[in-house]
Enzyme design. Structure first.
Site, PDB file in Angstrom:
ATOM      1  N   GLY A 135       9.469   3.190   7.339  1.00  0.00           N
ATOM      2  CA  GLY A 135       8.829   4.469   7.579  1.00  0.00           C
ATOM      3  C   GLY A 135       8.391   4.630   9.021  1.00  0.00           C
ATOM      4  O   GLY A 135       8.454   5.730   9.582  1.00  0.00           O
ATOM      5  N   HIS A 145       8.421   1.474   0.218  1.00  0.00           N
ATOM      6  CA  HIS A 145       7.522   0.517  -0.423  1.00  0.00           C
ATOM      7  C   HIS A 145       6.185   1.136  -0.802  1.00  0.00           C
ATOM      8  O   HIS A 145       5.378   0.525  -1.499  1.00  0.00           O
ATOM      9  CB  HIS A 145       7.309  -0.716   0.466  1.00  0.00           C
ATOM     10  CG  HIS A 145       6.507  -0.473   1.699  1.00  0.00           C
ATOM     11  ND1 HIS A 145       5.166  -0.736   1.765  1.00  0.00           N
ATOM     12  CD2 HIS A 145       6.856   0.000   2.919  1.00  0.00           C
ATOM     13  CE1 HIS A 145       4.709  -0.448   2.979  1.00  0.00           C
ATOM     14  NE2 HIS A 145       5.716   0.007   3.698  1.00  0.00           N
ATOM     15  N   CYS A 151     -14.353  -5.226  11.583  1.00  0.00           N
ATOM     16  CA  CYS A 151     -14.610  -6.646  11.372  1.00  0.00           C
ATOM     17  C   CYS A 151     -13.478  -7.357  10.658  1.00  0.00           C
ATOM     18  O   CYS A 151     -13.517  -8.570  10.490  1.00  0.00           O
ATOM     19  CB  CYS A 151     -15.904  -6.817  10.576  1.00  0.00           C
ATOM     20  SG  CYS A 151     -17.339  -6.142  11.411  1.00  0.00           S
TER      21      CYS A 151
END
Length: 473
Positions: free
Chosen positions: A69, A196, A322
């Protein structure tokens, strides 16, 4: 183990598995050759193209298969911009597009073009009026995702497509997240998607260029896929991708499954703020993908939170800074102006059991609580200090009130330190947080919005920045 990350990649659809195995035997030859095996491979490729085109809502000769993609987006952007070089050099896109669009925009600008990034509201939705205002004489291409990959917010593609058609500016739609749930409406010009995401195998993308859209493929010429996607086709994967997409469209239960998952997501959206204090659920609550919900938890290290949920048996993802080696907040969350720390994205695959969602809701509060306890956050998550505040650093001359030194500390520590001391200053006085963590630029203003405190602003301060907050209550 419940898998809640279908937005990253969906489990392989049973039809895709069957088609993949069958085409490994029947579709291994070169579809460009005229001998028997080649003709058989060509028939499979043509049938896959027709099935995919019918599912997308385009003509078969408008659709080509790409290796991903991302490659479909890059090829679509570069080809459309090159073909419209005389009409204009400006690329227009929303601030929450997939990184593939942002990277393509950087390449375009480096080559002498220009770009305009359109702002979004706090739900992550771009206003059609913003797009209309950007369609000047030098606009060459507009890129707009059909639905956001991080928060699920749907974009006004149909309305924007009409505006682009009236202005005679092509619109490229990144439909990677929405195509599993249905065709993209409107008179768009180009479309990109990734197999996918709907349960096809990885390594297959779609690029659609509608007839009448000017397009000039870039790079060395190639005879395959209309010259738009060079290299030998991965025919078994293509066949499996098309078969699984067609199966989703043909399944009368698809709409019902979408409605069922939407109800489960509605439950998560409603229950998480009730079960976990100091949580912000982000994204549009109504105009969204049926299977996706994202929320952010104050005072939580996102990487630790995801690891703990994994240990509890749940596979989820995050846009938190994080969880990234770059420690840079998600550009999507930043553009929305929402909290990035402790970010969790839940995207339910087809067939997710209600019991799995209920167990997640049972596990989440304890997981968040344990992570906060390790970081020394007050039990209520509020502003009362639990430990002594950090020693004040040398205060900038123009600052007043308490100064907290959080330099060298990563998210969510700067926000935790702010929460610990805000109650120590009188109403109307300020707390200044010194931080060199990029996430603080996003999360301190978001904390202020959540805790009803006034964010005054930031200024440069040595090797970091000074973020000033005024206590309201």
């Amino acid at each position: 183990m419940p898998y809640f990350d279908a937005a990253s990649t969906a489990p392989l659809h049973p039809v895709a598995r069957e088609a993949l195995l069958a085409s490994l035997d029947e579709g291994w030859a070169d579809p460009a050759r005229l001998y028997r095996e080649g003709r058989r491979a060509r028939l499979l490729l043509d049938a896959a193209r027709e099935a995919a085109a019918e599912s997308v809502g385009c003509r078969p000769d408008e659709l080509v298969f790409t290796p991903s993609g991302t490659q479909a987006v890059h090829t679509g952007v570069s080809g459309a911009l090159a073909a419209r070089r005389r009409a204009g050099r400006r690329l227009v896109y929303s601030a929450v597009e997939h990184s593939s669009v942002l990277h393509a925009a950087e390449v375009h600008e480096a080559a002498g073009g220009s770009r305009r990034e359109l702002p979004v509201d706090r739900t992550g939705r771009v206003a059609a009026g913003e797009v209309a205002a950007s369609l000047g004489t030098d606009a060459a291409l507009v890129c707009l995702q059909s639905a956001n990959h991080e928060v699920g917010t749907e974009q006004p593609v149909d309305e924007v497509a009409e505006l682009c058609r009236e202005a005679e500016v092509p619109l490229l739609v990144d439909a990677a997240q929405s195509l599993p749930w249905g065709p993209v409406p409107g008179p768009w010009s180009l479309l990109a998607a990734s197999a996918h995401k709907w349960g096809g195998p990885p390594g297959v993308g779609l690029l659609v260029v509608r007839k009448g859209t000017r397009f000039a493929p870039q790079g060395p010429a190639d005879e395959r896929e209309s010259g738009r996607s060079p290299g030998f086709e991965n025919l078994p994967a293509i066949v499996a991708a098309a078969a699984s997409l067609r199966a989703l469209r043909a399944d009368p239960g698809t709409d019902g499954e979408a409605a069922r998952l939407r109800r489960l997501v509605d439950r998560i959206r409603a229950r998480v703020p009730e079960l976990v204090p100091d949580v912000e659920v982000v994204g549009d609550p109504v105009r969204r993908l049926p299977h996706l919900v994202t929320f952010s938890c104050l005072y939580v290290d996102g990487e630790t939170l995801l690891h703990e949920l994994d240990r509890a048996g749940f596979s989820v993802s995050s846009g938190s800074s994080c969880t990234s080696s770059t420690l840079t907040p998600s550009h999507v969350l930043r553009a929305m102006g929402v909290l990035s720390e402790g970010n969790v994205r839940i995207s339910l695959p087809y067939g997710t059991a209600e019991a799995e969602v209920e167990r997640f809701l049972e596990v989440l509060p304890q997981v968040v609580r344990s992570v906060r306890e390790r970081l020394g956050v007050p039990a209520a998550g509020g502003g009362a200090p639990q430990t002594a505040p950090s020693a004040p650093a040398a205060e900038p001359a123009e600052a007043a009130g308490l100064v907290v030194d959080a330099l060298g500390k990563r998210c969510p520590i700067p926000v935790i330190e702010l929460a610990k001391v805000i109650g120590e200053v009188p109403v109307g006085e300020t707390v200044t947080v010194l931080s060199d963590d990029e996430a603080a630029r996003q999360d301190i203003p978001a904390w202020c919005a959540m805790r009803d405190q006034e964010y005054v602003g930031e200024r440069a301060a040595g090797r970091g920045a000074a973020y000033v907050v005024r206590r309201r209550a």
